[in-house]
Write an enzyme that holds these catalytic residues in place. Structure first.
Site, PDB file in Angstrom:
ATOM      1  N   SER A  99       4.868   2.551   7.915  1.00 20.15           N
ATOM      2  CA  SER A  99       4.480   1.403   7.110  1.00 20.15           C
ATOM      3  C   SER A  99       5.630   0.929   6.231  1.00 20.15           C
ATOM      4  CB  SER A  99       3.297   1.751   6.214  1.00 20.15           C
ATOM      5  OG  SER A  99       2.094   1.569   6.894  1.00 20.15           O
TER       6      SER A  99
ATOM      7  N   ASP B   5       0.052  -7.607   1.357  1.00 20.87           N
ATOM      8  CA  ASP B   5       0.521  -6.234   1.536  1.00 20.87           C
ATOM      9  C   ASP B   5       2.048  -6.150   1.523  1.00 20.87           C
ATOM     10  OD1 ASP B   5       0.165  -3.499   1.762  1.00 20.87           O
ATOM     11  OD2 ASP B   5       0.188  -3.528   3.958  1.00 20.87           O
TER      12      ASP B   5
ATOM     13  N   HIS C  46       0.811  -1.217   0.000  1.00 24.27           N
ATOM     14  CA  HIS C  46       0.000   0.000   0.000  1.00 24.27           C
ATOM     15  C   HIS C  46       0.847   1.271   0.000  1.00 24.27           C
ATOM     16  CE1 HIS C  46       0.494  -0.265   4.485  1.00 24.27           C
ATOM     17  NE2 HIS C  46       0.457   1.045   4.378  1.00 24.27           N
TER      18      HIS C  46
END
Length: 498
Positions: free
Chosen positions: A249, A176, A146
């Site tokens: 992230s 992911d 993402h």
């Protein structure tokens, strides 16, 4: 009431100020001891931890911090715009004129009045910030899918301030995980660990770029392992209380040996900021995905073709299980691998190739980890006895290996008014049998049965008439498991008859 959300950490960021909240870890000592800076410097990390009760992460950060990178992902959209004010859909005197003026352009030469009729190009970039880490000295980098989703310009910045344009080797949205490649050699790298050896309660460290602040170090402990999250069927997440914020992230989660055991992926938050719950993708799962992306550009996963739900104590009693374990099959895809192997709604899958299925959330990752075409042996509980089935797995695309759900029940003691399905209803829903619930009360209503549900079976036995349902319920014990059709899904609903 604020909605709780699972937030992906990579977002477009504009930060005017950063506030930091100090975290104090209290320790208990029978004899408090003061340690001088010189003494602490002379100690080994383990000795320092023994003296203070808090590990020293400085050696880990010094060694592996340079392998953690900042990732900037931009999606530049080209669109044409007319410079003439006649192109705007509102009059200049309209209160919304300024809004539309901003929305449509701010392109060169536009002054709100007149201008030429020529077309122009306008670059409107959207950007996100994230983190990543170098896994090979020739430039392979792991991050979250993402972080780079939809980007056509990805820039990687190292701690020594060098910047590289990165190629996206591949992304896998289901896990992911994304793999990037930069053109460089002799790069610093991380050391890959084994998350299966980690334990709940152990210290872990995250390094990343929260809110764009490069190489920020935070620490905490492992709060839980193999955590299943909504809409994340295939990854057994590592849950921690490590402060993770937007921009973290894709960054690494280290154990105290300096080994990466996970990729920080998302947070559970009411505000969008860290609130004590963060989740990391186990590094062994990520490395498996990486190998496939580098080799083939995509990831192959096995598919069973069932929908499953958890087994609670009431369902366990209904099916004659000693304890609530396994994945209860609520529906089987017609013509799918499970159907061909003879799996039925009402079966409870207890193990896959001898590996226990303790909960329905275990099954998706177990099946998805196997290659399409693989033969798998399922231990199944059916008719109060165990049996084995062999299934040849299909190929998973975006279809779920298994879904989760809950709700349903029956009449008299059950508390429902039902009728048989009409031929038109059967043809319209592709159901061959079942009883339509018209009213629900008592035990059925308490269990969640609603008008419009279709009761298909009781304790695994198909029901085709009101009389049959009444007889089955009259002879049942203190609980029953109803298989119902609701909307387009089949689910088992445990009903306590009292």
């Amino acid at each position: 009431m604020n909605a709780r959300t699972l937030s992906r950490g990579a977002v477009a960021i504009a930060v005017a100020a950063a506030l930091s909240v100090g975290y104090v870890a209290g320790t208990r000592h029978a004899d408090p001891q003061i340690i001088t800076a010189a003494q602490a410097a002379a100690m080994m990390p383990a000795e320092a931890a023994a003296k203070t009760g808090i590990p020293d992460f400085s050696g880990l950060v010094e060694t592996y911090g340079p392998a953690v990178v900042n990732i900037s992902a931009k999606h530049v959209v080209k669109h044409t715009a007319r410079r003439s004010m006649q192109q705007l859909p509102v009059d200049p005197n309209d209160p919304f004129y300024q809004f539309f003026k901003r929305f449509y352009g701010q392109f060169p030469g536009f002054n709100g009045g007149g201008g030429d009729d020529g077309g122009g190009q306008d670059d409107t970039p959207s950007a996100s910030l994230g983190s990543g880490f170098i896994i090979s000295n020739d430039g392979y980098i792991l991050t979250n899918a993402h972080v780079v989703d939809g980007a056509n310009v990805v820039t990687v910045k190292l701690t020594d301030k060098r910047e590289f344009r990165a190629k996206v080797v591949g992304t896998d949205k289901q896990s992911d995980v994304a793999v990037l490649k930069i053109s460089a050699t002799n790069l610093p790298t991380v050391k890959i660990g084994d998350p299966n050896q980690s334990k709940v309660g152990q210290w872990v460290v995250a390094i990343g770029s929260p809110y764009g602040f490069d190489n920020t170090v935070t620490s905490g402990i492992i709060s839980a392992k193999a955590r299943s999250l909504p809409n994340e069927n295939y990854t057994p997440f590592i849950q921690t209380d490590v402060p993770v914020n937007p921009g973290n992230s894709g960054g690494p989660l280290f154990n105290l040996q300096g080994q990466v055991i996970g990729i920080n992926s998302m947070i559970y938050s009411q505000t969008g900021g860290f609130q004590g719950l963060s989740f990391a993708i186990p590094i062994d799962e990520a490395m498996h995905v990486k190998d496939e992306l580098v080799k083939t550009g995509h990831v192959s996963r096995g598919r069973l073709g069932v929908a499953v739900q958890g087994v609670n104590q009431t369902l366990a009693d209904s099916f004659g299980l000693q304890k609530p374990v396994g994945a209860l099959v609520s529906s089987v895809d017609p013509g799918g691998p499970a159907a061909k192997a003879g799996l039925q709604a009402g079966d409870v899958i207890l193990a896959v190739n001898g590996s226990p299925v303790n909960d329905s959330t275990d099954l998706p990752s177990q099946i998805a980890s196997m290659k399409p075409g693989t033969k798998a042996t399922l231990d199944v509980w059916r008719d109060k006895s165990k049996k084995q089935l062999t299934v040849t797995l299909g190929s998973l695309t975006d279809t779920k290996v298994a879904d989760s759900g809950a709700k349903a029940t029956e009449q008299g003691r059950l508390g429902v008014a039902v009728r048989a399905l009409t031929p038109q209803e059967r043809s319209g829903t592709s159901l061959s049998h079942g009883l339509l619930v018209q009213q629900s009360s008592g035990p059925a209503a308490s269990a969640g049965i609603q008008p419009g549900d279709v009761i298909l079976a009781v304790n695994g036995r198909p029901v085709t008439s009101v009389e049959q349902l009444r007889d089955v319920i009259a002879k049942a014990g203190n609980s029953v498991a109803l298989l119902i059709q609701r909307d387009n899904a089949q689910i088992f609903v445990p009903v306590d008859l009292g």
